[in-house]
Design a protein around this motif. Structure first.
Motif, short mmCIF file in Angstrom:
data_model
loop_
_atom_site.label_atom_id
_atom_site.label_comp_id
_atom_site.label_asym_id
_atom_site.label_seq_id
_atom_site.Cartn_x
_atom_site.Cartn_y
_atom_site.Cartn_z
N GLU B 117 -3.85 55.15 -51.05
CA GLU B 117 -2.83 56.19 -50.91
C GLU B 117 -3.49 57.52 -51.22
O GLU B 117 -4.54 57.55 -51.89
CB GLU B 117 -1.69 55.93 -51.91
N ARG B 122 -0.21 59.37 -59.49
CA ARG B 122 0.19 58.00 -59.17
C ARG B 122 1.66 57.89 -58.75
O ARG B 122 2.07 56.91 -58.13
CB ARG B 122 -0.01 57.10 -60.39
N ALA B 123 2.44 58.89 -59.12
CA ALA B 123 3.87 58.82 -58.83
C ALA B 123 4.24 59.59 -57.57
O ALA B 123 5.31 59.38 -57.02
CB ALA B 123 4.67 59.35 -60.01
N PHE B 125 2.83 60.54 -53.93
CA PHE B 125 1.75 60.24 -52.99
C PHE B 125 2.28 59.97 -51.59
O PHE B 125 3.50 59.84 -51.38
CB PHE B 125 0.95 59.03 -53.49
N LEU B 128 0.91 54.42 -46.42
CA LEU B 128 1.01 53.92 -45.05
C LEU B 128 1.29 52.43 -45.08
O LEU B 128 0.77 51.72 -45.94
CB LEU B 128 -0.33 54.10 -44.33
N ARG B 145 14.18 51.11 -49.32
CA ARG B 145 14.84 50.93 -50.62
C ARG B 145 13.86 50.79 -51.77
O ARG B 145 14.26 50.88 -52.93
CB ARG B 145 15.76 49.71 -50.59
N PHE B 146 12.60 50.56 -51.47
CA PHE B 146 11.64 50.48 -52.57
C PHE B 146 11.55 51.82 -53.31
O PHE B 146 11.02 51.90 -54.41
CB PHE B 146 10.26 50.04 -52.09
N ASP B 149 17.89 53.01 -54.54
CA ASP B 149 19.00 52.30 -53.90
C ASP B 149 19.85 53.16 -52.98
O ASP B 149 20.61 52.65 -52.17
CB ASP B 149 19.90 51.68 -54.97
N ASP B 169 16.47 57.39 -56.18
CA ASP B 169 17.00 56.75 -57.38
C ASP B 169 17.51 57.87 -58.28
O ASP B 169 16.77 58.37 -59.11
CB ASP B 169 15.89 55.93 -58.04
N PRO B 174 12.81 59.24 -58.58
CA PRO B 174 11.95 59.02 -57.42
C PRO B 174 12.73 59.03 -56.10
O PRO B 174 13.90 58.65 -56.07
CB PRO B 174 11.37 57.63 -57.67
N TYR B 192 5.04 57.12 -45.54
CA TYR B 192 6.11 57.47 -46.48
C TYR B 192 5.61 58.38 -47.60
O TYR B 192 4.46 58.29 -48.02
CB TYR B 192 6.77 56.20 -47.05
N ARG B 194 6.31 59.46 -51.43
CA ARG B 194 6.99 59.02 -52.65
C ARG B 194 6.77 60.11 -53.69
O ARG B 194 5.64 60.45 -54.02
CB ARG B 194 6.38 57.70 -53.12
N PHE B 196 9.11 62.74 -56.91
CA PHE B 196 10.36 62.93 -57.64
C PHE B 196 11.22 63.96 -56.92
O PHE B 196 10.74 65.03 -56.54
CB PHE B 196 10.10 63.37 -59.07
#
Lengths: 250, 219
Positions: B117, B122-123, B125, B128, B145-146, B149, B169, B174, B192, B194, B196
Motif C-alpha cells: 500500500e 498505517r491508517a 493509505f 489495491l 464495509r471493511f 458499517d 465508521d 475511519p 480504495y 482508507r 480518517f
C-alpha cells in the motif's frame, strides 16, 4: 465493529488505536475503569448464562452490574471464564481472553466463524502463547473466516496429519468480517489463511502443497517454491518463505 | 405545461438531494448474502444494482469526469500538483499487482507479504485489490464495509466516473472511498482510500492526485 471486535470487549495498543481511532487498553484488570469493562461484564453475563451453573457457585453475579469499573466481581467471573476456556486464570482480560471470548460468544454479522483453537487437523497459532506474543504490536484477532474456509482448513490439516502425525499451524486469516488490518494488504475476504511452515521438512511441505492442490475448495497457494510440483494453483512469491498463503473459493 | 416542468424540476431536485446525502436506507442496507437470509451472493439487491449501473451524477445529469486518464507508464519523472504547488514524486510499484503510483515525499510504501500500500501512515493509505477477490464482487459498494458499517456516497467524489461509493465508521473515524479501475484485458481493480473522516480535507486531495497518476506496468 472497530478493529474487528463487534460484540466482544476490545483490546488494543497504541499502534492499533492509531490505526482505528480507538482508545482500547492492552489489558483490563481489577481497578481499571473503561467503557470496554462494561462490555466485558455483559460478555461474562452472557457466557455465564450459557454454561452450567455449577461452574459459577460461589461466584458473585454480574446481573445489574453495568458500570465501567473492573471490580472484584468482574475478576471473579473472568477467572471462571479463563479456567473454563483453558487460559491462565489470572483475572486479567487481554488478547488471549479476548480471543477466547470471541470463540465463545463472538458474533459475526456476516456469518463468519472463528478458527478453532485446536482440532485433530490443526492448531490455531494465534491462540498459542508464542502466537499471542508475535501479535503484540496490534493485538488483533486474525482468526475469522467463512465456515467453508474453516472446514477446508480442517480437511487440509487432517489429510496432512494422516501422513505425518503432525498438526499444521494455522496463522492469520482475517479480522472479524474483514475489517481492514494493518498487518496484511489482503486478508479481508474470509477466504485467505496463512499456514506456518515452521518445522516442516521439504517432503512435508511438498505433501502439504499436494494436499492443497487436490482440495476442490483451494483456489490458490502462494509459496516461495513449487518444490517441483506443477500446478496453476501454486503462485511462487519469494517473500512467502515462512508460510503458505492459502486462498479458498468460499 | 410550465407548472408541470417546474414540478418536474422540484422532484428532480429532491431526488438529487437524496442521491447525494447519507440516506437512511444507505446507512442500513440489507445484510450481506452470507447471512443466509437474503438472496444468493451472485444476485445483488436491486437497490445497489441501480446505484452501480447509474451512479449519482448520471441521475443528476451532471457530466462525470475520469479521474484516471492515462495509465501508460513511460518511466518519466513527474511532479504532483498538491494544493497548487508542484511537488516531486517518486514512482512506487505495487507488490503483486501490475500497477504503480507516483507518491510525494510525505507518503511511503508499506510492504506486506501479500501486497503493498502507499500512504501517509498505517491508517491512511491507498490500497489495491482485484475486484474478483472482494467479499462481494457483484456489489462493490457493499464490499467497502471493511472501512465501516455506514455506506454512503460522497458528493465531492461523485463527479468521477470511477467512484463506486464510500463507507465509514462514525463521523470522525475511519472511512473508505472506492474507485473501480477498468483496464482492457486485465482484471478489474478496486482502488480504495482508507483514512480518517476528520482528516478528509487534508488527505483526500493528496490521494486523488496520486491516484490520478496511477500507472500500469506491463508484466
Amino acid at each position: 465493529m472497530a478493529a474487528g471486535h463487534n460484540n466482544v470487549a476490545a483490546v488494543g495498543t497504541s499502534a492499533s488505536n492509531a490505526k482505528y481511532g480507538t482508545s482500547y487498553l492492552a489489558s483490563y484488570s481489577q481497578g481499571t475503569s473503561h467503557a470496554q469493562v462494561a462490555v466485558l461484564k455483559a460478555n461474562l453475563r452472557q457466557y455465564r448464562s450459557i454454561t452450567p451453573s455449577y461452574l459459577w457457585t460461589s461466584t458473585t453475579s454480574l446481573e445489574g452490574n453495568t458500570s465501567n469499573s473492573f471490580d472484584a466481581a468482574t475478576k471473579a467471573n473472568l477467572i471462571v471464564f479463563q479456567n473454563n476456556t483453558g487460559l491462565t486464570a489470572d483475572g486479567i482480560y487481554g488478547a488471549g481472553s479476548r480471543n477466547a471470548m470471541h470463540a465463545s460468544i463472538g458474533v459475526s454479522p456476516k456469518g463468519w466463524v472463528r478458527i478453532f483453537k485446536s482440532t485433530p487437523g490443526y492448531v490455531n497459532y494465534n491462540d498459542t502463547a508464542e502466537g499471542l506474543s508475535a501479535d503484540a504490536t496490534y493485538k488483533l484477532d486474525h482468526s475469522w473466516c467463512t465456515s467453508a474456509c474453516r472446514d477446508t482448513l480442517y480437511s487440509l490439516g487432517y489429510s496432512f496429519y494422516s501422513y505425518y502425525n503432525k498438526l499444521i499451524q494455522v496463522n492469520d486469516a482475517c479480522l472479524l468480517d474483514g475489517a481492514d488490518t494493518p498487518e496484511h494488504s489482503t486478508h479481508q475476504t474470509g477466504t485467505e489463511v496463512d499456514i506456518r511452515n515452521a518445522g516442516l521438512t521439504t517432503a512435508q511441505a511438498t505433501k502439504f502443497l499436494e494436499i492443497c492442490i487436490a482440495n476442490a475448495n483451494v483456489k490458490r497457494v502462494i509459496y516461495y517454491t513449487t518444490h517441483g510440483l506443477t500446478s496453476n494453483k501454486i503462485l511462487v512469491q519469494s517473500d512467502h518463505g515462512d508460510h503458505f498463503h492459502v486462498d479458498t473459493f468460499s | 405545461m410550465r407548472i408541470l416542468k417546474i414540478c418536474g424540476i422540484v422532484a428532480l431536485t429532491v431526488l438529487i438531494g437524496c442521491a447525494n446525502s447519507e440516506a437512511p436506507n444507505l446507512a442500513k442496507p440489507s445484510p450481506p448474502a452470507t447471512t443466509g437470509e437474503t438472496a444468493a451472493p451472485t444476485v445483488p439487491s436491486p437497490h445497489f444494482t441501480t446505484q452501480l449501473e447509474t451512479p449519482g451524477p448520471a441521475i443528476t445529469g451532471v457530466s462525470k469526469v475520469k479521474l484516471i486518464n492515462d495509465l501508460n507508464y513511460t518511466g518519466k519523472e513527474i511532479s504532483l500538483n498538491l494544493g497548487g504547488r508542484q511537488v516531486p514524486a517518486t514512482f512506487v510499484e505495487i507488490n503483486l499487482h501490475p500497477y504503480g503510483f507516483y507518491i510525494p515525499e510525505n507518503m511511503q510504501e508499506f510492504v506486506f507479504e501479500d501486497g503493498s500500500e502507499v500512504g501517509l501512515n498505517r491508517a491512511e493509505f491507498i490500497g489495491l485489490s482485484e475486484v474478483e477477490r472482494l467479499v462481494n464482487p457483484d456489489n462493490l459498494h457493499e464490499s467497502l464495509r471493511f472501512g465501516g458499517d455506514t455506506l454512503f456516497y460522497d458528493e465531492e467524489l461523485q463527479q468521477f466516473e470511477e467512484y463506486i461509493g464510500s463507507s465509514k465508521d462514525g463521523d470522525e473515524g475511519p472511512r473508505v472511498d472506492g474507485f473501480l479501475l477498468k483496464h482492457g484485458g486485465t482484471p478489474d481493480m478496486l482502488i480504495y482510500f482508507r483514512y480518517f473522516n476528520k482528516n478528509k480535507e487534508s488527505v483526500l486531495p493528496i490521494f486523488l492526485e496520486v491516484t490520478k497518476n496511477i500507472k500500469y506496468i506491463e508484466p
